[in-house]
Design a protein around this motif. Structure first.
Motif, PDB file in Angstrom:
ATOM      1  N   VAL A  78       0.396   5.816  -0.324  1.00  0.00           N
ATOM      2  CA  VAL A  78      -0.013   6.982  -0.411  1.00  0.00           C
ATOM      3  C   VAL A  78       0.245   8.039  -1.957  1.00  0.00           C
ATOM      4  O   VAL A  78       1.673   7.708  -1.834  1.00  0.00           O
ATOM      5  CB  VAL A  78      -0.717   8.243   0.825  1.00  0.00           C
ATOM      6  N   GLN A  79      -0.506   7.818  -3.030  1.00  0.00           N
ATOM      7  CA  GLN A  79      -0.023   9.131  -3.709  1.00  0.00           C
ATOM      8  C   GLN A  79      -0.928  10.073  -4.143  1.00  0.00           C
ATOM      9  O   GLN A  79      -1.929  10.233  -3.522  1.00  0.00           O
ATOM     10  CB  GLN A  79      -0.085   8.087  -5.069  1.00  0.00           C
ATOM     11  N   GLN A 104      -4.537  16.246  -4.342  1.00  0.00           N
ATOM     12  CA  GLN A 104      -5.805  15.062  -3.904  1.00  0.00           C
ATOM     13  C   GLN A 104      -4.974  13.579  -3.905  1.00  0.00           C
ATOM     14  O   GLN A 104      -3.890  13.815  -4.363  1.00  0.00           O
ATOM     15  CB  GLN A 104      -6.327  14.963  -5.875  1.00  0.00           C
ATOM     16  N   LYS A 134       0.921  -1.269  -0.461  1.00  0.00           N
ATOM     17  CA  LYS A 134       0.386  -0.160   0.206  1.00  0.00           C
ATOM     18  C   LYS A 134       0.518   1.506   0.038  1.00  0.00           C
ATOM     19  O   LYS A 134       1.992   1.408   0.409  1.00  0.00           O
ATOM     20  CB  LYS A 134      -0.834  -0.067   1.298  1.00  0.00           C
ATOM     21  N   GLU A 188      -4.312   9.768  -2.773  1.00  0.00           N
ATOM     22  CA  GLU A 188      -5.280   8.294  -2.983  1.00  0.00           C
ATOM     23  C   GLU A 188      -4.037   6.988  -2.556  1.00  0.00           C
ATOM     24  O   GLU A 188      -2.688   7.621  -2.699  1.00  0.00           O
ATOM     25  CB  GLU A 188      -5.220   7.682  -4.225  1.00  0.00           C
ATOM     26  N   ASP A 215      -3.876   5.559   5.784  1.00  0.00           N
ATOM     27  CA  ASP A 215      -4.906   5.905   5.461  1.00  0.00           C
ATOM     28  C   ASP A 215      -5.851   6.983   5.662  1.00  0.00           C
ATOM     29  O   ASP A 215      -6.515   7.989   4.858  1.00  0.00           O
ATOM     30  CB  ASP A 215      -5.657   5.263   5.373  1.00  0.00           C
ATOM     31  N   ILE A 267      -2.672  12.260  -6.607  1.00  0.00           N
ATOM     32  CA  ILE A 267      -2.767  12.774  -8.200  1.00  0.00           C
ATOM     33  C   ILE A 267      -3.059  13.481  -8.428  1.00  0.00           C
ATOM     34  O   ILE A 267      -2.229  13.871  -9.477  1.00  0.00           O
ATOM     35  CB  ILE A 267      -4.490  11.621  -7.774  1.00  0.00           C
ATOM     36  N   ARG A 285      -3.633   3.633  -2.119  1.00  0.00           N
ATOM     37  CA  ARG A 285      -3.341   2.368  -3.290  1.00  0.00           C
ATOM     38  C   ARG A 285      -2.796   0.905  -3.085  1.00  0.00           C
ATOM     39  O   ARG A 285      -1.608   0.946  -2.612  1.00  0.00           O
ATOM     40  CB  ARG A 285      -3.554   3.198  -5.517  1.00  0.00           C
TER      41      ARG A 285
END
Ligand SMILES: [Zn+2]
Length: 350
Positions: free
Chosen positions: A4-5, A14, A2, A16, A320, A7, A18
């Motif tokens: 966090v990107q 923003q 996992k 996500e 998250d 975007i 992923r």
């Protein structure tokens, strides 16, 4: 794994969470399982798309990682699986003229972790082995992640770029920031008499706890006059500055003759007016500081191991909720550091 990107850039940007392929180490590289990663103003600039370097999206931010080595390339000899490490955020080349003499902070080809390559807001991160520092006994992952970038930046400023003399008046701007909270501790233990500025009562209480002798309210527009009053018109011998803009100009107003301002940031403005007359008459010095050398990071971790340098951790977020961590830092109400722990179970309630 996992990750966090980011975007899209924005304020807020923003993000996500992923599932992405696990990183694979190239020659000379290791993969570190991230146990904690600190948030820095650099991350906000990345989020807002305001860095002076090209950034490819999506990008996993996170420049202040600590964790455990879980994989090494075949040619790596200095690290093995299980080693506990801090990752230096400025991925220096190790080959240029500056790196060769241990001045990695001046590397000609640096790569910023979490900006120009994927960083530590993920379960794993891939980095060159030379970017690692071993965690000394007694330094846990969160302590490391709270000091690796900001703490070592302050260490570089105060032990490499300038010298703190016994009894010097040292003004530390922005006491509750990562750099400020470390600088207060380092300067006072080097013999300086620390005056810190902070914008809220909670931040001022923290500054006193960290070793500041005097704390002043930075929201009072006449704070520089207050520094002159406290020092009996002498002024500050040394100023640790990382805000820039108008704040830098005010630092000159309360700088002693022969005094030095060392600066490592410009969060409040990249340009500042400088009146050259008092600058040369009072023989002032303005010193730029950037990043850190490997020796500064090692010193920072050693200071942490002996308890001389304590991390100030405001909050730890699970992976998250990384976007919330960004929002907290942006709101400028945090005391010390905001961390992300990829393996922290989701907090209940709040
Ligand atoms: Zn280099």
């Amino acid at each position: 794994m996992k990750a966090v990107q980011l975007i899209a850039h924005g304020q807020p940007g923003q993000f996500e969470l992923r599932d992405v392929p696990d990183p694979v180490p190239a020659p000379g590289e290791v993969v570190v399982q991230v146990q904690a990663c600190g948030l820095n103003h650099l991350d906000l600039w990345l989020e807002q798309g305001e860095l002076p370097v090209p950034v490819q999206l999506p990008r996993t931010p996170g420049c202040e990682a600590a964790g455990r080595v879980v994989e090494v390339a075949g040619d790596v000899r200095n690290w093995k699986v299980g080693d506990e490490v801090a990752v230096q955020s400025n991925l220096f080349c190790g080959q240029c003229e500056y790196c060769r003499r241990g001045e990695e902070s001046m590397c000609l080809q640096p790569v910023m972790l979490g900006v120009q390559c994927d960083g530590g807001f993920a379960e794993k991160v891939r980095v060159p082995e030379r970017a690692l520092a071993r965690l000394p006994q007694g330094v846990d992952f969160q302590t490391s992640a709270a000091l690796t970038l900001a703490g070592s930046t302050a260490m570089h400023m105060l032990t490499n770029c300038v010298t703190v003399r016994e009894g010097d008046w040292v003004l530390v701007v922005g006491a509750a920031s990562g750099v400020g909270s470390a600088a207060i501790q380092i300067a006072s233990q080097l013999g300086g008499r620390v005056i810190a500025t902070a914008s809220t009562e909670a931040k001022r209480v923290l500054a006193r706890q960290l070793g500041a002798e005097v704390v002043i309210d930075s929201s009072d527009t006449k704070w520089s006059a207050e520094v002159r009053r406290i020092t009996g018109k002498h002024g500050a011998d040394l100023v640790v500055e990382h805000v820039g803009g108008e704040v830098l100009r005010q630092c000159f107003e309360c700088l002693a003759r022969g005094g030095t301002i060392v600066t490592c940031g410009a969060t409040a403005g990249k340009e500042a007016a400088l009146n050259l007359w008092p600058f040369f008459v009072k023989q002032h010095r303005l010193v730029g500081s950037y990043s850190r050398n490997s020796s500064d990071l090692e010193a920072t971790l050693d200071w942490a191991a002996t308890g001389k340098l304590k991390p100030v951790i405001h909050a730890v977020y699970p992976l998250d909720r990384t976007a919330e961590a960004f929002a907290a830092l942006r709101a400028r109400t945090v005391l010390g550091k905001v961390l992300v722990d990829p393996f922290e179970p989701e907090a209940e309630g709040d």
